[in-house]
Design an enzyme around this catalytic site. Structure first.
Site, PDB file in Angstrom:
ATOM      1  N   GLU A 176       0.840  -1.229   0.000  1.00  0.00           N
ATOM      2  CA  GLU A 176       0.000   0.000   0.000  1.00  0.00           C
ATOM      3  C   GLU A 176       0.862   1.262   0.000  1.00  0.00           C
ATOM      4  O   GLU A 176       0.536   2.245   0.653  1.00  0.00           O
ATOM      5  CB  GLU A 176      -0.923   0.005   1.225  1.00  0.00           C
ATOM      6  CG  GLU A 176      -2.005  -1.046   1.170  1.00  0.00           C
ATOM      7  CD  GLU A 176      -3.268  -0.565   0.474  1.00  0.00           C
ATOM      8  OE1 GLU A 176      -3.356   0.630   0.146  1.00  0.00           O
ATOM      9  OE2 GLU A 176      -4.144  -1.408   0.243  1.00  0.00           O
TER      10      GLU A 176
HETATM   11  C1  LIG Z   1       2.554  -9.775   0.637  1.00  0.00           C
HETATM   12  C2  LIG Z   1       2.276  -8.695  -0.365  1.00  0.00           C
HETATM   13  C3  LIG Z   1       0.971  -8.412  -0.725  1.00  0.00           C
HETATM   14  C4  LIG Z   1       0.701  -7.471  -1.712  1.00  0.00           C
HETATM   15  N1  LIG Z   1      -0.590  -7.294  -2.148  1.00  0.00           N
HETATM   16  C5  LIG Z   1      -0.808  -6.521  -3.246  1.00  0.00           C
HETATM   17  C6  LIG Z   1      -2.098  -6.462  -3.861  1.00  0.00           C
HETATM   18  O1  LIG Z   1      -3.051  -7.092  -3.386  1.00  0.00           O
HETATM   19  N2  LIG Z   1      -2.255  -5.716  -4.972  1.00  0.00           N
HETATM   20  C7  LIG Z   1      -1.230  -5.019  -5.520  1.00  0.00           C
HETATM   21  O2  LIG Z   1      -1.431  -4.377  -6.535  1.00  0.00           O
HETATM   22  N3  LIG Z   1       0.002  -5.039  -4.965  1.00  0.00           N
HETATM   23  C8  LIG Z   1       0.233  -5.778  -3.844  1.00  0.00           C
HETATM   24  N4  LIG Z   1       1.489  -5.829  -3.284  1.00  0.00           N
HETATM   25  C9  LIG Z   1       2.565  -5.083  -3.910  1.00  0.00           C
HETATM   26  C10 LIG Z   1       3.085  -3.939  -3.081  1.00  0.00           C
HETATM   27  O3  LIG Z   1       2.196  -2.885  -3.082  1.00  0.00           O
HETATM   28  C11 LIG Z   1       4.478  -3.596  -3.658  1.00  0.00           C
HETATM   29  O4  LIG Z   1       5.355  -4.613  -3.249  1.00  0.00           O
HETATM   30  C12 LIG Z   1       4.949  -2.244  -3.209  1.00  0.00           C
HETATM   31  O5  LIG Z   1       4.188  -1.231  -3.783  1.00  0.00           O
HETATM   32  C13 LIG Z   1       6.429  -2.024  -3.574  1.00  0.00           C
HETATM   33  O6  LIG Z   1       6.680  -2.330  -4.903  1.00  0.00           O
HETATM   34  P1  LIG Z   1       7.909  -3.296  -5.278  1.00  0.00           P
HETATM   35  O7  LIG Z   1       7.782  -4.529  -4.477  1.00  0.00           O
HETATM   36  O8  LIG Z   1       7.964  -3.412  -6.732  1.00  0.00           O
HETATM   37  O9  LIG Z   1       9.181  -2.531  -4.733  1.00  0.00           O
HETATM   38  P2  LIG Z   1       9.948  -1.288  -5.456  1.00  0.00           P
HETATM   39  O10 LIG Z   1       8.964  -0.313  -5.966  1.00  0.00           O
HETATM   40  O11 LIG Z   1      10.911  -1.896  -6.412  1.00  0.00           O
HETATM   41  O12 LIG Z   1      10.703  -0.676  -4.235  1.00  0.00           O
HETATM   42  C14 LIG Z   1      11.913  -1.220  -3.675  1.00  0.00           C
HETATM   43  C15 LIG Z   1      12.495  -0.202  -2.702  1.00  0.00           C
HETATM   44  O13 LIG Z   1      12.834   1.006  -3.398  1.00  0.00           O
HETATM   45  C16 LIG Z   1      12.171   2.118  -2.805  1.00  0.00           C
HETATM   46  N5  LIG Z   1      11.749   3.052  -3.859  1.00  0.00           N
HETATM   47  C17 LIG Z   1      11.129   2.742  -5.006  1.00  0.00           C
HETATM   48  N6  LIG Z   1      10.889   3.852  -5.707  1.00  0.00           N
HETATM   49  C18 LIG Z   1      11.347   4.895  -4.989  1.00  0.00           C
HETATM   50  C19 LIG Z   1      11.385   6.313  -5.174  1.00  0.00           C
HETATM   51  N7  LIG Z   1      10.867   6.887  -6.257  1.00  0.00           N
HETATM   52  N8  LIG Z   1      11.941   7.064  -4.194  1.00  0.00           N
HETATM   53  C20 LIG Z   1      12.447   6.510  -3.077  1.00  0.00           C
HETATM   54  N9  LIG Z   1      12.446   5.181  -2.864  1.00  0.00           N
HETATM   55  C21 LIG Z   1      11.901   4.378  -3.791  1.00  0.00           C
HETATM   56  C22 LIG Z   1      10.974   1.557  -2.070  1.00  0.00           C
HETATM   57  O14 LIG Z   1      10.562   2.397  -1.008  1.00  0.00           O
HETATM   58  C23 LIG Z   1      11.517   0.210  -1.588  1.00  0.00           C
HETATM   59  O15 LIG Z   1      12.203   0.375  -0.380  1.00  0.00           O
HETATM   60  C24 LIG Z   1       1.768  -6.741  -2.276  1.00  0.00           C
HETATM   61  C25 LIG Z   1       3.080  -6.990  -1.857  1.00  0.00           C
HETATM   62  C26 LIG Z   1       3.338  -7.960  -0.934  1.00  0.00           C
HETATM   63  C27 LIG Z   1       4.773  -8.233  -0.547  1.00  0.00           C
END
Ligand SMILES: Cc1cc2nc3c(=O)[nH]c(=O)nc-3n(C[C@H](O)[C@H](O)[C@H](O)COP(=O)(O)OP(=O)(O)OC[C@H]3O[C@@H](n4cnc5c(N)ncnc54)[C@H](O)[C@@H]3O)c2cc1C
Length: 602
Positions: free
Chosen positions: A442
């Site tokens: 989220e």
């Molecule tokens: C158990 C679980 C349930 C989930 N359920 C859902 C769901 O039901 N529906 C759905 O759509 N998604 C879901 N998600 C996805 C979740 O919302 C994403 O994992 C989250 O938004 C982060 O995206 P990412 O994993 O690609 O990490 P990334 O976006 O790759 O981020 C990796 C790191 O980089 C940092 N970062 C990235 N961009 C920036 C920036 N511009 N500035 C500073 N820091 C940055 C982040 O803060 C993080 O620390 C779920 C995830 C998990 C693990």
């Protein structure tokens, strides 16, 4: 009801003494309600959570869902618990009577749902996602969509998901690749792959309604080209019966650290000609539809984090009151029996920190839920507008502060258990693993920091932040008039923190306006933490003002309860709020340590 899910005395304090929830019954929408009906709903939720959700929490953790290539298998207790939940009408707790709901205020509905997070967060995730999904359809769906899907979602016949993330697009949703091609009949064919979809596939309900973010080819680039689509697992006939299976396939399940009972799926849309989908809201407005609902959804995430910390705290407290170890430091005498570990000051420190985090978090989140009520049903336009503005600025804090500090509470609960806390014999390790998700999904912690400093702090010329400060100043005035010299002192401490954050905000926004945007936002997560501690200090001062007023008339356990509130408030002001001084210094100096660190230097 005595158990380790929540302290009902504390919940009653927050609802009735702090937030004066009964006063909502004066509003037309809640006119049928009273404290008795609110308590009856809470009792029902508490009973179902304790009897049907808590008992399989560990089993669901140890027996993750599996996929045999055709179908997902989940331990049967999950489906049975959800049937009881849906039958009790809890999916529609906050909805209108006409929709089969209980028409409860959000403050009470959220409190009811919160208890399920303490009992079994992964089983609770299925209906909670369904509620968020139904809210979106209700707000933005066409009349046909509402008729066709809403009653089945609110009755639990269909469950819902939110499909935003993709393998290459998590935080950066502008980079999603899923596309939706318009068809001559007004429907769309959806193609693409979604990652991390909670509740994305299962056999717990007859159907699953996916709400999918996708781009319509030829639309504007970036977030302005994202639209929202309703894509059912099974197509639904006009009479509500199910038709053919849609072109949505489960590519695999993710294996997670916590929340193990909730399926988490890679979903492929359109491998066989395109998944049938229907536009929800206007084309290219998908993300703003999602954000419209985010304030409420994120109160739910914050409250979920609080409740995992809360139940961990109650487990740690019970353990500390039973576990015998060591003797008093003064006059150690090994012939004397060992003492209960709660008698060691360091253990009390850990318990007090947990109490300050989880009770502070509960009051913060239910205050936000109260703002949701004021936003929708406040007596005047001004009240509704102010509530909306306060929610805007508070949402990143309400989502992130509990995700950080109630997780810390879970870590301290493990510490209180010593070696036993590190084993699977005790529930605290699972609670920690479950809660570790909350700073990630989220919107990650870092993204919430950017939202608060980069968007919310300066929105409408700083109107939201100024309104929040006015609310705080009203409490400060009250505290300065109270009889307690201690609370008057805390009011001065908080006033200092408020002045500092206002000055720092001005400096950071000024730096951003002068072209140093990268540097100004480099430490946004520190800003988020500083603002969070300031807001929770305010919430603690409000709780303490209630406690100090009631203490003289209280006896026995009631007196202890109010003393506990004052002690936790004192802990927060003496041990926690001072953290913000250092954070403020880093921010005000536009600290460059992280900003200037080079990739090659690691
Ligand atoms: C158990 C679980 C349930 C989930 N359920 C859902 C769901 O039901 N529906 C759905 O759509 N998604 C879901 N998600 C996805 C979740 O919302 C994403 O994992 C989250 O938004 C982060 O995206 P990412 O994993 O690609 O990490 P990334 O976006 O790759 O981020 C990796 C790191 O980089 C940092 N970062 C990235 N961009 C920036 C920036 N511009 N500035 C500073 N820091 C940055 C982040 O803060 C993080 O620390 C779920 C995830 C998990 C693990």
């Amino acid at each position: 009801m005595q158990d380790r899910l929540i302290n009902r005395r504390d919940l009653a304090f927050v609802l009735y003494e702090l937030l004066e929830t009964e006063s909502l019954c004066a509003r037309v929408r809640f006119a049928d309600h009273s404290r008795e009906t609110f308590d009856a709903a809470l009792d029902t939720a508490h009973r179902i959570a304790a009897e049907h959700f808590a008992p399989h929490n560990r089993k669901a953790d140890l027996n993750e869902p599996t996929f045999d290539g055709k179908q997902v298998h989940i331990i049967p207790e999950v489906k049975r618990a959800l049937e009881v939940f849906c039958k009790a009408g809890l999916l529609a707790a906050g909805k209108a009577y006409a929709q089969g709901g209980m028409q409860l205020p959000a403050t009470v509905a959220q409190a009811c749902l919160a208890i399920f997070n303490a009992a079994n967060v992964s089983t609770a995730a299925y209906p909670f996602l369904t509620i968020a999904n139904a809210n979106l359809i209700e707000a933005f769906g066409t009349a046909d969509q509402k008729t066709k899907y809403l009653p089945h979602l609110l009755a639990g016949r269909f469950f819902g998901t939110m499909c935003l993330s993709e393998p290459q697009a998590g935080s950066s949703l502008s980079d999603i690749r899923t596309r939706a091609e318009p068809q001559p009949d007004g429907s769309y064919r959806v193609f693409g792959s979604k990652m991390w979809i909670s509740g994305g596939d299962h056999e717990l309900s007859e159907n699953i309604i996916h709400l999918v973010l996708a781009k319509i080819p030829g639309g504007p680039p970036g977030v302005k080209g994202i639209s929202l689509f309703l894509v059912p697992k099974y197509l639904v006939n006009d009479d509500g019966t199910l038709g053919l299976r849609n072109d949505v396939a489960l590519a695999g399940l993710n294996h997670k650290m916590g929340y193990r009972g909730t399926t988490n799926c890679v979903l492929n849309f359109g491998e066989n000609g395109g998944a049938l989908g229907w536009l929800v809201g206007e084309p290219h407005q998908g993300l703003s539809c999602m954000f419209h609902m985010m304030n409420e959804a994120r109160v739910g995430v914050g409250l979920g984090a609080v409740m995992l910390g809360y139940t961990g705290y109650l487990h740690a407290l019970a353990y500390a009151r039973e576990r015998l170890q060591g003797r008093p430091l003064a006059g150690k005498d090994t012939t004397r029996p060992q003492v209960r570990i709660v008698e060691h000051a360091d253990v009390r420190r850990m318990l007090l920190a947990q109490k300050a985090y989880v009770e502070g978090g509960l009051a913060l989140c239910l205050y936000a839920a109260r703002l949701v009520d004021d936003q929708h049903t406040g007596e005047t336009e001004q009240v509704r507008r102010d509530a909306h503005l306060l929610l805007e600025i508070l949402t990143p804090i309400v989502k992130s502060w509990p995700s950080q500090w109630c997780l810390e509470a879970n870590s301290l609960a493990i510490q209180v258990h010593g070696g036993y806390g590190y084993t699977r014999e005790y529930p605290v390790e699972q609670l920690y693993r479950d809660n570790r998700l909350n700073p990630i999904h989220e919107g990650t912690h870092g993204i919430q920091g950017l939202d608060l400093l980069g968007r919310k702090a300066g929105m409408q010329d700083g109107a939201a932040l100024q309104l929040l400060m006015r609310e705080m100043h009203a409490t400060l005035r009250e505290a300065r008039k109270c009889d307690s010299p201690e609370l008057r002192g805390f009011a001065d401490d908080l006033a200092g923190a408020v002045d500092r954050i206002m000055e720092t905000t001005r400096n950071l926004l000024c730096a951003a306006a002068n072209g140093e945007i990268e540097l100004a936002l480099a430490n946004a997560s520190v800003y988020l933490e500083m603002a969070g501690h300031m807001v929770v200090a305010w919430i603690w001062l409000r709780q303490a003002l209630v406690a100090v007023a009631r203490l003289p008339g209280a006896q026995g356990a009631e007196r202890d309860f109010y003393q506990g509130k004052l002690a936790a408030c004192a802990y927060f002001f003496r041990w926690e709020l001072p953290r913000t001084r250092h954070q403020n210094e880093l921010l005000n100096n536009l600290d460059r340590t992280c900003f200037e660190m080079q990739d090659a230097w690691f």
